[in-house]
Scaffold this motif. Structure first.
Motif, short mmCIF file in Angstrom:
data_model
loop_
_atom_site.label_atom_id
_atom_site.label_comp_id
_atom_site.label_asym_id
_atom_site.label_seq_id
_atom_site.Cartn_x
_atom_site.Cartn_y
_atom_site.Cartn_z
N GLY A 177 2.87 23.61 22.07
CA GLY A 177 4.47 24.50 22.42
C GLY A 177 5.31 23.83 23.35
N PHE A 178 4.49 23.33 24.05
CA PHE A 178 5.90 22.56 25.50
C PHE A 178 6.16 21.42 24.55
CE2 PHE A 178 3.82 25.60 28.37
CZ PHE A 178 5.61 26.31 28.94
N GLY A 179 5.44 20.46 23.83
CA GLY A 179 6.18 19.28 23.15
C GLY A 179 7.40 19.59 22.52
N MET A 207 4.08 19.64 29.67
CA MET A 207 3.32 19.44 29.41
C MET A 207 2.36 18.78 29.46
SD MET A 207 4.76 17.18 25.61
CE MET A 207 5.39 16.19 26.62
N TYR A 208 2.24 17.41 30.13
CA TYR A 208 1.68 17.23 30.53
C TYR A 208 0.51 17.22 31.72
CZ TYR A 208 4.57 12.93 28.64
OH TYR A 208 4.59 12.91 27.01
N VAL A 209 1.16 18.86 32.36
CA VAL A 209 -0.13 19.06 32.83
C VAL A 209 -1.40 19.65 31.54
CG1 VAL A 209 -1.09 21.15 33.96
CG2 VAL A 209 1.06 20.07 35.30
N PHE A 210 -0.88 20.36 31.01
CA PHE A 210 -1.49 20.82 29.91
C PHE A 210 -2.35 20.06 29.47
CE2 PHE A 210 1.16 25.01 30.45
CZ PHE A 210 0.32 25.56 30.66
N ILE A 211 -1.96 18.58 28.70
CA ILE A 211 -2.76 17.49 28.01
C ILE A 211 -4.06 17.82 29.20
CG2 ILE A 211 -2.59 15.15 27.91
CD1 ILE A 211 0.21 15.22 27.25
N ASP A 242 -1.64 8.86 21.25
CA ASP A 242 -1.23 8.16 20.79
C ASP A 242 -0.16 9.97 19.65
OD1 ASP A 242 -1.32 6.95 17.27
OD2 ASP A 242 -1.64 8.81 16.12
N TYR A 243 -0.27 11.32 20.09
CA TYR A 243 0.56 12.18 19.74
C TYR A 243 1.78 12.01 20.81
CZ TYR A 243 1.74 16.60 18.60
OH TYR A 243 2.50 17.43 18.56
N CYS A 244 0.92 11.80 22.13
CA CYS A 244 2.28 11.47 22.95
C CYS A 244 3.30 10.68 22.55
CB CYS A 244 1.97 11.46 24.46
SG CYS A 244 1.17 13.26 24.88
N LEU A 245 3.44 9.59 22.06
CA LEU A 245 3.11 8.57 21.80
C LEU A 245 4.86 8.92 20.78
CD1 LEU A 245 3.39 5.34 22.23
CD2 LEU A 245 2.49 4.90 20.21
N GLU A 248 6.73 10.93 21.58
CA GLU A 248 8.18 10.73 22.87
C GLU A 248 9.25 10.07 22.08
OE1 GLU A 248 8.36 10.68 25.76
OE2 GLU A 248 6.54 11.87 27.11
N SER A 249 8.66 9.76 21.11
CA SER A 249 9.76 8.80 19.77
C SER A 249 11.20 10.32 19.59
CB SER A 249 9.35 8.72 18.56
OG SER A 249 8.99 9.24 17.65
N ASP A 250 12.23 8.99 18.98
CA ASP A 250 13.61 10.38 18.93
C ASP A 250 13.23 10.63 17.76
OD1 ASP A 250 14.48 9.32 21.36
OD2 ASP A 250 14.97 7.80 20.48
N SER A 251 12.25 10.41 17.25
CA SER A 251 12.89 10.59 15.31
C SER A 251 11.37 11.74 14.90
CB SER A 251 11.53 9.28 13.80
OG SER A 251 10.34 9.09 14.89
N SER A 252 10.76 12.42 16.01
CA SER A 252 9.80 13.23 15.73
C SER A 252 10.51 15.00 16.56
CB SER A 252 8.78 13.55 16.53
OG SER A 252 7.95 14.30 16.93
#
Length: 283
Positions: A177-179, A207-211, A242-245, A248-252
């Motif tokens: 959700g936060f992502g 987001m990374y706390v919940f990761i 991989d999901y974070c990668l 983190e991209s501009d296209s997603s």
């Protein structure tokens, strides 16, 4: 017919696979009878979830016509009228209710099998009509939707959810959700009113706390469950990375279903993860 299929957004039903988690981790996925009930439950919940999309599209038709992408949606484009969309919505809900009635008779769990999908429908209607504009609560409701799916699968299979598995799903849901909010914010606050209350620094941190919490709780669950499941933790780490990668991209845009739809690598990792889990639990 093509436009009606487009209206219900079937690819987003991938989120409802969570319904099968209790049966799979309860080591009863090979129970054909229970699996059949879960498949019916998957269909009924998917129809309920699609009903939410239809209600939103009917309400937002005028606004969607001004959006560069949403203007092509069936109702906004005029290919399906609001009246026909409403009729189709009623049909979906009737079919879902009939399926839930059958599942209730089979399992004897009337209250949960009806209460959970109805709660999902009511909560999401409330979300669309104002709750989505309240910071933190908007993401909490998204997370609650995943939890409802998990417990719906539990009700259908009569398999209890462990505390560690519950916490894993909750943490992962907040992360997703936060992502999503993070990537929406990167594209501008005009898309959602609630984005004005967030900032990138906060969303990155939370987001990374919940990761971290997701991986900790999942690791705890594998240890308590046994069955050599602790060896699946590195796969979970790789999937998260991989999901974070990707997001983190501009296209997603950060939507989980869309991320999965456009990433063969992530889909392959998830399939491999499922195979390893199956080997550990069943072989």
């Amino acid at each position: 017919m093509k436009e009606y299929i487009k209206l219900i957004r079937p690819f987003h039903w991938v989120k409802n696979i969570l319904i099968f988690v209790p049966l799979f981790f309860g080591e009863q996925i090979t129970n054909i009878h229970k699996l059949g009930i879960l498949v019916l439950g998957f269909i009924s919940f998917s129809f309920v979830a699609s009903s939410v999309y239809i209600i939103n599209d009917i309400q937002d038709a005028e606004k969607d016509r001004k959006h560069p992408k949403k203007r092509f949606r069936p109702i906004a484009s005029g290919k399906i009228s609001k009246i026909n969309a409403t009729k189709f919505l009623v049909i979906l809900l009737i079919i879902a209710a009939l399926i839930m009635t059958y599942a209730s008779i089979d399992t004897g769990n009337w209250f949960a099998i009806f209460a959970l999908p109805v709660s999902y429908l009511v909560i999401n209607i409330a979300y669309s009509n104002g709750l989505k504009n309240i910071p933190l609560l908007d993401v909490a409701i998204i997370s609650l939707g995943f939890v409802i799916r998990l417990y719906y699968g539990s009700a259908l299979s009569n398999i209890a959810i462990s505390d560690a598995l519950f916490l894993t799903v909750v943490s992962a849901s907040f992360f997703l959700g936060f992502g999503k909010r993070r990537n929406e914010l990167k594209k501008g606050t005009s898309t959602r009113k609630v984005l004005k209350a967030y900032n990138i620094h906060f969303l990155d941190k939370i987001m990374y706390v919940f990761i971290g919490l997701t991986l900790v709780f999942y690791s705890l669950w594998t240890i308590t469950k046994g069955e050599n499941l602790v060896y699946t933790v590195p796969f979970a780490m790789l999937i998260v990375a991989d999901y974070c990668l990707i997001i983190e991209s501009d296209s997603s845009d950060g939507d989980p279903a869309e991320v999965l739809k456009h990433s063969k690598t992530l889909l392959s990792l998830l399939m491999l993860f499922a195979v390893v889990l199956f080997i550990c639990l069943y072989i």
